[in-house]
Scaffold this motif. Structure first.
Motif, short mmCIF file in Angstrom:
data_model
loop_
_atom_site.label_atom_id
_atom_site.label_comp_id
_atom_site.label_asym_id
_atom_site.label_seq_id
_atom_site.Cartn_x
_atom_site.Cartn_y
_atom_site.Cartn_z
N ARG A 1 2.72 3.38 -0.34
CA ARG A 1 2.59 2.19 -1.16
C ARG A 1 1.15 1.66 -1.17
O ARG A 1 0.84 0.70 -1.84
N CYS A 2 0.33 2.30 -0.38
CA CYS A 2 -1.04 1.81 -0.31
C CYS A 2 -1.99 2.98 -0.05
O CYS A 2 -1.67 3.88 0.73
N LEU A 3 -3.09 2.97 -0.74
CA LEU A 3 -4.10 4.00 -0.52
C LEU A 3 -5.37 3.36 0.05
O LEU A 3 -5.79 2.29 -0.39
N ALA B 1 -6.03 0.14 -2.17
CA ALA B 1 -5.37 -0.04 -3.47
C ALA B 1 -3.86 0.09 -3.29
O ALA B 1 -3.38 0.99 -2.58
N SER B 2 -3.13 -0.78 -3.97
CA SER B 2 -1.67 -0.74 -3.87
C SER B 2 -1.13 0.32 -4.83
O SER B 2 -1.70 0.56 -5.91
N VAL B 3 -0.05 0.96 -4.43
CA VAL B 3 0.55 2.03 -5.24
C VAL B 3 1.89 1.53 -5.78
O VAL B 3 2.69 0.96 -5.03
N PRO B 4 2.13 1.72 -7.10
CA PRO B 4 3.42 1.29 -7.66
C PRO B 4 4.59 2.00 -6.97
O PRO B 4 4.46 3.16 -6.56
N GLU B 5 5.69 1.32 -6.87
CA GLU B 5 6.85 1.90 -6.22
C GLU B 5 7.32 3.13 -7.00
O GLU B 5 7.37 3.12 -8.22
N GLY B 6 7.60 4.16 -6.29
CA GLY B 6 8.10 5.38 -6.91
C GLY B 6 7.03 6.32 -7.40
O GLY B 6 7.33 7.41 -7.88
#
Lengths: 192, 551
Positions: free
Chosen positions: A85-87, A133-138
């Protein structure tokens, strides 16, 4: 002899620690993140999408970074993720004053020309900088992009990505999820 | 009171009530010159300066010449000697004009050839010297010439004498009211002694003035007594050398002056008395600095009293195959009598070492050591970590070795050539490895303080010179990124620069030629550079221990 109640408590503790450790893990690794492996004049694991790159010695004459020379120049690499969920980006670079370097992410790898995440990274003299950076769910696939604009040269020696299941950053809202709060006093991260 | 006590008392009384000597009722001046510097085709002398210093000292202590009336020149040029002689002429003339008797002593130890003194590369013609000495208006003039060239072990003075220096100098210089003592006769070579740390001639002349020549035990040493003693002792000693005999010469042209007294050992501040019953070769040296004060042959019979400055001395006595070592603390105004029964017996092996004089200063010695080097983290190594490498020796000491050769230019000062390890480290990251080694080659300046008869020496040193380093980079390229294996990347570089450092240590030398040392040193060598303007400071704190040997 350890009694049954104590044994149960110990097992619960071990399970809890293990769960915490697992929850902290997320798989998202770039290949050739330090640009040290070259296939001829191209960095083996990176695609040059726009402009021109060159192999540039960094601290040692046989240790290379990737020089982004044209205006603009863009290189990218598809990143496959699992349970992320996060990079986190760790970037080591030397960017001329007349150049601007961006870290962009095209979530789902669906349109490289419209990355959902863009941050400007101002580094010089081989400084190391960290971004998140946040990652979109899925989302299980994203294209990681390094883009340089301006006439000056940017040389990147290291672009390391790691993933996590938790994230302090706001989730992307669709396009350009940059926040005012990201513009720190050092100007390292600003809105496009 | 025993016999020895009576003899000592008689000696002191004789000195007290002795007729006034020339040196006592006259105003005396001295010019003392010592020059180790060689002329063309000559080798440097080892002890001419020390001889001059010793002679000047004994003139001041026992010759009745105030210290302010003694001018001493070390390694002067001809101009300086001329100037000093002119100044002496003026000073003597002022006193003479007042109607006072005056004495002038000129002493020279250094190189010479037949017609001139060799004052380094310059020549001081005897004709000119004679003119200047004649111009000194003293009532009595004593000229002492210990002029020489040099040889190997017993340094030879006058390797190729075109004519006999002594003969020429004496015949050329003797005038009314003047006595000339020269160190050798025709066709002879004057010699220095490593064992005595001086020339045979000056050593025995100084011992004579300290009382060894006082044959009649009146507390005064006359010109004749001093000459007889110096002649005999120099002849005996030099007869044993490979160079051969050396006959001291004396030419006088004195009128109506009677006995000419050169020194008054009876009026000294302290004395060492060798009892009449003692027989053997006696070597006396000062304990603090190993300075040989006298080596005398003591015959059975009369007591022998030597005037020495108050200090602690050691006397080494040889009696055939037997040997004794005696400590003697000389106090102000007192006679210290050496009693053989209070001395320590020493073995023949010890005797040989002791009889050869104090532990000699090794002119050349070597050190080989190993130890640990604690290097530092700096901008260069931080940068490597930024690039993803991990240091394998971070904070850990690395093996260190060193080798050095030192030469003693003075008793307390040595210069050395030093080669040693300076740095080693390795940084790795997956398939990559980068390592380096650095070394130094430079010069050390070392100040040493010998203690405990040279068994223990403390030293401080400063270092500087070249530094060089080799680096090795290797990248075993990963094969996962390509179908075909990539070639291994390997690269070596060499860097050159400088180093400076400083430190100190301790030497322990239980054997004459060998021992151990322990040293701590800080070294700095900014040698290895990267392409982005970082420089690694090789060096750090080095702890070294090892062995040393010299000859």
């Amino acid at each position: 002899m350890i009694r049954t109640r104590e044994m149960k408590a110990l097992l619960l503790l071990l399970v809890g620690v293990g769960a915490f450790a697992c929850a902290d893990a997320g798989e998202a690794d770039l290949q050739n993140e330090e640009f040290r492996v070259w296939c001829g004049e191209s960095a083996c694991a990176w695609t040059v999408d726009q402009g021109k790159v060159e192999r540039v010695p960094t601290w040692h004459r046989k240790v290379y970074g990737i020089g982004l020379t044209d205006d603009p120049t863009r290189i990218s690499q598809v990143l496959e993720m699992e349970n992320v969920r996060c990079l986190f980006l760790t970037l080591l670079a030397d960017v001329d004053d007349a150049a601007t370097l961006y870290w962009e992410i095209d979530y789902y790898n669906d349109d490289i020309d419209a990355p959902e995440h863009t941050v400007k990274i101002a580094v010089s003299d081989w400084e190391t900088t960290h971004r998140e950076a946040s990652v979109p769910e899925g989302c299980t696939e994203a294209r990681i992009i390094l883009r340089k604009t301006g006439r000056g040269r940017a040389v990147v020696a290291k672009a390391d990505i790691s993933g996590n299941v938790y994230c302090a950053a706001e989730p992307p809202s669709g396009v350009d999820p940059l926040l005012d709060s990201d513009c720190g006093p050092d100007g390292g991260l600003c809105e496009e | 009171m025993n016999k020895r006590t009576y003899q000592t008392a008689a000696f002191l009384l004789a000195a007290l009530f002795a007729l006034p000597a020339l040196a006592e009722d006259a105003v005396s001046f001295a010019l003392v010159v010592g020059s180790n510097r060689p002329g063309q085709g000559q080798e440097p002398l080892g002890f001419a300066r020390e001889d001059a210093s010793r002679f000047g000292t004994v003139l001041g202590e026992l010759g009745g010449i105030p210290a302010e009336h003694i001018t001493t020149l070390f390694d002067p040029g001809v101009v300086e000697i001329r100037q000093a002689l002119r100044e002496m002429t003026v000073r003597v003339a002022r006193r003479t004009q007042l109607g006072e008797k005056t004495t002038f002593v000129f002493y020279y130890s250094g190189h010479a050839r037949a017609a001139a003194l060799n004052v380094g590369p310059e020549e001081f013609a005897l004709k000119d010297l004679r003119g200047l000495l004649e111009a000194v208006p003293a009532t009595f003039k004593l000229i002492v010439l210990d002029a020489c060239q040099t040889g190997a072990i017993s340094k030879v003075k006058g390797v190729t004498p075109a004519a006999d220096f002594s003969y020429n100098s004496v015949s050329g210089l003797t005038t009314e009211g003047m006595a000339v003592i020269a160190s050798s006769a025709a066709s002879e070579l004057a010699q220095e002694s490593e064992r005595l740390r001086g020339s045979f001639f000056t050593h025995h002349l100084v011992a004579a003035l300290r009382g060894a020549a006082d044959a009649n035990r009146d507390g005064l040493v006359t010109l004749d007594e001093a000459y007889d003693y110096t002649y005999n002792r120099t002849l005996v000693d030099t007869a044993r050398t490979a160079v051969g005999k050396q006959h001291v010469t004396l030419e006088t042209e004195l009128s109506g002056e009677g006995e000419t007294v050169l020194s008054r050992p009876g009026g000294a501040k302290a004395w060492m008395a060798l009892p009449g019953s003692l027989e053997g070769e006696v070597l006396i040296y000062r304990a603090s600095d190993q300075q040989v004060m006298a080596e005398v042959h003591k015959a059975s019979g009369d007591e022998l009293t030597l005037a020495l400055p108050p200090a602690t001395y050691r006397a080494v006595i040889r009696q055939g195959e037997r040997g004794f070592e005696c400590d003697a603390g000389l106090l102000q105004g007192a006679v210290h009598a050496v009693r053989l029964e209070a001395c320590r017996p020493v073995t023949l092996r010890q005797l040989t070492a002791k009889g050869d004089g104090p532990r000699r200063r090794e002119h050349l010695f070597f050190e080989v050591g190993i130890g640990a080097l604690y290097s530092r983290s700096d901008r260069y190594t931080v940068r490597l970590r930024d690039f993803g490498y991990h240091g394998e020796y971070d904070g850990d000491p690395v093996f260190h070795f060193s080798a050095a050769a030192y030469y003693s230019i003075l008793r307390y000062l040595k210069v050395g050539l030093h080669f040693s390890f300076l740095d080693e480290n390795r940084f790795t990251d997956a398939e990559e490895r980068f390592d380096w080694r650095a070394f130094r080659l430079g010069v050390d300046i070392r100040g040493a303080w010998p203690l405990a008869d040279d068994w223990l020496t403390l030293y401080l040193q400063a270092s500087g010179g070249l530094a060089f380093a080799t680096t090795h980079y290797r990248n075993d390229m990963p094969s996962t990124l390509t179908d075909d294996p990539l070639p291994v990347v390997e690269d070596r570089e060499t860097f050159w620069g400088f180093h400076v450092g400083g430190g100190g240590g301790v030497q322990l030398t239980p054997w004459r030629w060998a021992g151990f040392f322990w040293q701590v040193e800080y070294l700095w060598a900014p040698v290895i550079e990267n392409l982005i303007d970082d420089t690694h400071d090789s060096g750090g704190v080095a702890l070294t221990t090892g062995v040393l040997g010299g000859f």
